[in-house]
Motif scaffolding. Structure first.
Motif, PDB file in Angstrom:
ATOM      1  N   CYS A 145       0.828  -1.211   0.000  1.00 41.46           N
ATOM      2  CA  CYS A 145       0.000   0.000   0.000  1.00 41.46           C
ATOM      3  C   CYS A 145       0.864   1.265   0.000  1.00 41.46           C
ATOM      4  CB  CYS A 145      -0.954   0.004   1.190  1.00 41.46           C
ATOM      5  SG  CYS A 145      -2.287  -1.183   0.992  1.00 41.46           S
ATOM      6  N   HIS A 146       1.970   1.233   0.757  1.00 46.44           N
ATOM      7  CA  HIS A 146       2.881   2.376   0.739  1.00 46.44           C
ATOM      8  C   HIS A 146       3.489   2.550  -0.651  1.00 46.44           C
ATOM      9  CE1 HIS A 146       2.730   2.277   5.175  1.00 46.44           C
ATOM     10  NE2 HIS A 146       2.924   3.567   5.025  1.00 46.44           N
ATOM     11  N   GLU A 147       3.855   1.447  -1.277  1.00 43.95           N
ATOM     12  CA  GLU A 147       4.416   1.522  -2.631  1.00 43.95           C
ATOM     13  C   GLU A 147       3.413   2.139  -3.601  1.00 43.95           C
ATOM     14  OE1 GLU A 147       5.981  -2.189  -4.121  1.00 43.95           O
ATOM     15  OE2 GLU A 147       6.811  -2.674  -2.147  1.00 43.95           O
ATOM     16  N   LEU A 148       2.176   1.678  -3.542  1.00 43.24           N
ATOM     17  CA  LEU A 148       1.148   2.196  -4.450  1.00 43.24           C
ATOM     18  C   LEU A 148       0.843   3.669  -4.188  1.00 43.24           C
ATOM     19  CD1 LEU A 148      -1.320  -0.841  -4.452  1.00 43.24           C
ATOM     20  CD2 LEU A 148       0.158  -0.103  -6.334  1.00 43.24           C
ATOM     21  N   THR A 149       0.761   4.027  -2.933  1.00 42.07           N
ATOM     22  CA  THR A 149       0.486   5.421  -2.584  1.00 42.07           C
ATOM     23  C   THR A 149       1.625   6.324  -3.051  1.00 42.07           C
ATOM     24  OG1 THR A 149      -0.771   4.679  -0.661  1.00 42.07           O
ATOM     25  CG2 THR A 149      -0.108   6.979  -0.698  1.00 42.07           C
ATOM     26  N   ALA A 150       2.857   5.898  -2.848  1.00 42.07           N
ATOM     27  CA  ALA A 150       4.006   6.683  -3.309  1.00 42.07           C
ATOM     28  C   ALA A 150       3.959   6.845  -4.825  1.00 42.07           C
ATOM     29  CB  ALA A 150       5.313   6.012  -2.884  1.00 42.07           C
ATOM     30  N   VAL A 162       5.565   9.288   2.173  1.00 35.48           N
ATOM     31  CA  VAL A 162       4.992   7.942   2.191  1.00 35.48           C
ATOM     32  C   VAL A 162       6.106   6.888   2.167  1.00 35.48           C
ATOM     33  CG1 VAL A 162       3.607   6.295   0.863  1.00 35.48           C
ATOM     34  CG2 VAL A 162       2.778   8.614   1.203  1.00 35.48           C
ATOM     35  N   CYS A 163       7.152   7.147   1.405  1.00 37.33           N
ATOM     36  CA  CYS A 163       8.295   6.221   1.384  1.00 37.33           C
ATOM     37  C   CYS A 163       8.922   6.115   2.774  1.00 37.33           C
ATOM     38  CB  CYS A 163       9.340   6.669   0.364  1.00 37.33           C
ATOM     39  SG  CYS A 163       8.830   6.471  -1.353  1.00 37.33           S
ATOM     40  N   LEU A 164       9.038   7.248   3.465  1.00 35.27           N
ATOM     41  CA  LEU A 164       9.580   7.236   4.829  1.00 35.27           C
ATOM     42  C   LEU A 164       8.669   6.470   5.774  1.00 35.27           C
ATOM     43  CD1 LEU A 164      10.820  10.908   5.276  1.00 35.27           C
ATOM     44  CD2 LEU A 164      12.234   8.851   5.301  1.00 35.27           C
ATOM     45  N   GLU A 165       7.384   6.775   5.725  1.00 33.25           N
ATOM     46  CA  GLU A 165       6.434   6.140   6.637  1.00 33.25           C
ATOM     47  C   GLU A 165       6.400   4.630   6.456  1.00 33.25           C
ATOM     48  OE1 GLU A 165       2.724   8.082   5.864  1.00 33.25           O
ATOM     49  OE2 GLU A 165       3.317   9.901   6.924  1.00 33.25           O
ATOM     50  N   GLY A 166       6.559   4.183   5.229  1.00 32.98           N
ATOM     51  CA  GLY A 166       6.510   2.753   4.955  1.00 32.98           C
ATOM     52  C   GLY A 166       7.857   2.065   5.006  1.00 32.98           C
ATOM     53  N   GLY A 167       8.906   2.810   5.373  1.00 35.53           N
ATOM     54  CA  GLY A 167      10.243   2.217   5.396  1.00 35.53           C
ATOM     55  C   GLY A 167      10.739   1.854   4.004  1.00 35.53           C
ATOM     56  N   GLN A 168      10.192   2.506   3.000  1.00 31.21           N
ATOM     57  CA  GLN A 168      10.541   2.229   1.596  1.00 31.21           C
ATOM     58  C   GLN A 168      11.660   3.186   1.154  1.00 31.21           C
ATOM     59  OE1 GLN A 168       8.987  -0.191  -0.254  1.00 31.21           O
ATOM     60  NE2 GLN A 168       7.698  -0.749   1.459  1.00 31.21           N
ATOM     61  N   TYR A 169      12.774   3.142   1.877  1.00 26.07           N
ATOM     62  CA  TYR A 169      13.862   4.081   1.626  1.00 26.07           C
ATOM     63  C   TYR A 169      14.455   3.912   0.232  1.00 26.07           C
ATOM     64  CZ  TYR A 169      13.483   3.986   6.723  1.00 26.07           C
ATOM     65  OH  TYR A 169      13.011   3.997   8.001  1.00 26.07           O
ATOM     66  N   ASP A 170      14.704   2.667  -0.150  1.00 24.22           N
ATOM     67  CA  ASP A 170      15.261   2.412  -1.483  1.00 24.22           C
ATOM     68  C   ASP A 170      14.325   2.911  -2.572  1.00 24.22           C
ATOM     69  OD1 ASP A 170      17.810   1.338  -1.201  1.00 24.22           O
ATOM     70  OD2 ASP A 170      17.031  -0.654  -0.759  1.00 24.22           O
ATOM     71  N   LEU A 171      13.052   2.707  -2.380  1.00 25.06           N
ATOM     72  CA  LEU A 171      12.065   3.154  -3.360  1.00 25.06           C
ATOM     73  C   LEU A 171      12.180   4.666  -3.569  1.00 25.06           C
ATOM     74  CD1 LEU A 171       9.660   2.026  -5.066  1.00 25.06           C
ATOM     75  CD2 LEU A 171       8.182   2.748  -3.185  1.00 25.06           C
ATOM     76  N   GLY A 172      12.271   5.399  -2.489  1.00 27.67           N
ATOM     77  CA  GLY A 172      12.410   6.846  -2.583  1.00 27.67           C
ATOM     78  C   GLY A 172      13.708   7.264  -3.246  1.00 27.67           C
TER      79      GLY A 172
END
Length: 162
Positions: free
Chosen positions: A41-46, A61-71
């Motif tokens: 969901c974090h990936e999709l929202t980002a 959103v990347c921060l909140e979801g721990g999706q650091y690499d994605l960001g």
């Protein structure tokens, strides 16, 4: 305005999806399934925010979801390739510094160093933070760890300056 309305519509749909999936996850393996759903969901929202060019929201959103690499790897790199480097510079620096702090707190040294590679400002601020906290460490082990991290950061900073 159209982008904003689109994001709100997609966000509402995602929330409905999350609630449905949360129920499904509770029946299955509650922890691992929920983590996977939340991550997706974090990936999709980002992605929605990125497509609408809402840079700070996407990175938040990347921060909140721990999706650091994605960001770092997907969105910041993409925006730079699109010639928007100046436009997103401050958002990028804030994101990288926040990732570095989060990773420092979790002792995720590799990810912290990855974030710091992209930002001289973040390196300087984190070094200042480490210097301030070495003396305030609760015990010798904490002080030793902070000192090692600070010295490693200084070494890498010197190497990147060469």
């Amino acid at each position: 305005m159209e982008s904003f309305l689109y994001c709100n519509k997609v966000s509402s749909s995602m929330m409905e999806y999350i609630l449905r999936m949360k129920t499904v996850a509770a029946v299955a393996d509650p922890i691992s399934e929920w983590d996977k759903i939340e991550s997706r969901c974090h990936e999709l929202t980002a992605e929605v925010y990125a497509k609408a060019n809402f840079f700070p929201e996407c990175l938040r959103v990347c921060l909140e979801g721990g999706q650091y690499d994605l960001g770092m790897e997907k969105y910041i790199r993409y925006w730079k390739q699109e010639g928007r480097g100046e436009e997103i510079y401050q958002h990028e620096q804030d994101f990288l510094l926040t990732v570095a702090y989060y990773c420092f707190a979790k002792a995720e040294v590799d990810m912290m160093e990855k974030a710091l590679q992209g930002s001289v400002t973040a390196k300087d601020q984190l070094l200042k933070f480490l210097e301030d906290h070495v003396g305030a460490a609760r015990d010798d082990d904490d002080a030793e760890l902070l000192t090692k991290m600070k010295n490693e950061l200084l070494r890498k900073k010197d190497q990147s300056a060469d």
